[in-house]
Design an enzyme around this catalytic site. Structure first.
Site, mmCIF file in Angstrom:
data_model
loop_
_atom_site.group_PDB
_atom_site.id
_atom_site.type_symbol
_atom_site.label_atom_id
_atom_site.label_comp_id
_atom_site.label_asym_id
_atom_site.label_seq_id
_atom_site.Cartn_x
_atom_site.Cartn_y
_atom_site.Cartn_z
ATOM 1 N N ASP A 12 35.074 43.728 37.088
ATOM 2 C CA ASP A 12 35.081 43.178 35.725
ATOM 3 C C ASP A 12 34.043 43.884 34.859
ATOM 4 O O ASP A 12 33.006 44.318 35.355
ATOM 5 C CB ASP A 12 34.798 41.667 35.788
ATOM 6 C CG ASP A 12 35.212 40.949 34.519
ATOM 7 O OD1 ASP A 12 35.929 41.553 33.687
ATOM 8 O OD2 ASP A 12 34.813 39.782 34.344
ATOM 9 N N ASN A 60 46.295 38.577 32.970
ATOM 10 C CA ASN A 60 46.062 39.779 32.155
ATOM 11 C C ASN A 60 47.322 40.228 31.397
ATOM 12 O O ASN A 60 47.228 41.004 30.446
ATOM 13 C CB ASN A 60 45.536 40.946 33.004
ATOM 14 C CG ASN A 60 44.115 40.756 33.511
ATOM 15 O OD1 ASN A 60 43.748 41.237 34.579
ATOM 16 N ND2 ASN A 60 43.281 40.050 32.744
#
Ligand code: IPE
Ligand code: IPE
Ligand code: MG
Length: 248
Positions: A12, A60
């Site tokens: 991330d 996502n």
């Protein structure tokens, strides 16, 4: 010192890495791919047998179409460029997630890479793509329900190992250590079932800046942990001195 068979990583912070430099987010994703290449090599060099990388979550898909398209393009190119290296290093590629949602060309290159590396036995690299832990459990439960419907399985035969075997990660041991970069302290729907007893390591470093030294820090800290699996420290000490006991 606990053995480390399976390392899982939530990669991330690519977007923030780029935004801090006033660059488009995709530049961060490109740098993130370079980190993937370095970290896969570093894990292979350390003899870690299973590495699982969270590359694209089911959530996502909700990002702007340009970002999703750019990520899919990067993924296809990464797979094409890595095949030779995977074959040289003996890395076997696996994929978990709802891969049917991926663009057809990405699905094709994935299938090819998975089948061409299928016989490799040095390290299993698993990419979580279009992956959500809840979605995986639902699909696994559905598979079991279909077996029950066919008469191949009785409801009372369903236990933890049957559900584990019905998940995308069938045959892969549960992660021993989970690393998440970028300072967020959450699981974000990753490997919900499999992380039950994983050790967790959070670092503020953004994924494009995550390097071999950061990896080594996480591994060193992991080695200092005592994994008790619900037992007492005294019981663990006793197990350690009893030969032939089945230990975690
Ligand atoms: C991780 O980086 C990569 C993916 C989720 C695909 P992010 O894109 O989430 O980066 P941040 O969290 O916005 O910084
Ligand atoms: C998790 O990162 C998914 C991947 C690393 C692929 P996100 O950036 O999507 O997670 P949230 O939204 O911050 O929880
Ligand atoms: Mg993020």
């Amino acid at each position: 010192m606990p053995p480390l068979r399976h390392l899982a990583i939530i990669m991330d912070g690519n977007g923030r890495w780029a935004e801090q430099r006033h660059l488009p987010r995709i530049v961060g994703h490109r740098r993130g791919v370079e980190t993937v290449q370095r970290i896969v090599a570093a894990c292979h060099a350390r003899g870690i047998p299973y590495l699982t990388l969270y590359a694209f979550s089911s959530e996502n898909w909700g990002r702007p179409v340009e970002e999703v398209g750019a990520l899919m393009g990067l993924l296809g190119r990464y797979l094409q460029s890595e095949l030779d290296t995977m074959l040289q290093r003996g890395v076997r590629l696996r994929v978990i997630g709802e891969t049917g949602r991926l663009p057809a060309d990405v699905q094709r290159v994935l299938e090819e890479t998975v089948s061409r590396t299928a016989a490799n036995g040095e390290m299993v690299l698993t990419l979580a793509l279009s992956y959500g832990g809840r979605d995986e459990i639902v699909r696994g439960v559905r598979r079991l329900a279909e077996q029950v419907k066919r008469g191949a399985l009785l409801p009372e035969q369903i236990g933890e190992s049957e559900l584990s075997a019905a998940l995308d990660t069938a045959g892969i041991p549960d992660p021993d250590l989970l690393i998440r970069t970028s300072g967020e302290m959450r699981i974000s729907n990753f490997l919900l079932w499999q992380l039950a007893y994983a050790e967790l390591h959070f670092t503020d470093v953004l994924w494009p800046d995550f390097d071999e030294a950061e990896l080594q820090t996480a591994l060193d800290r992991f080695r200092q942990r005592q994994r008790r699996f619900g037992l007492t420290a005294a019981q663990l000490a006793e197990q350690a001195t009893t030969p032939g006991e089945d230990r975690h």
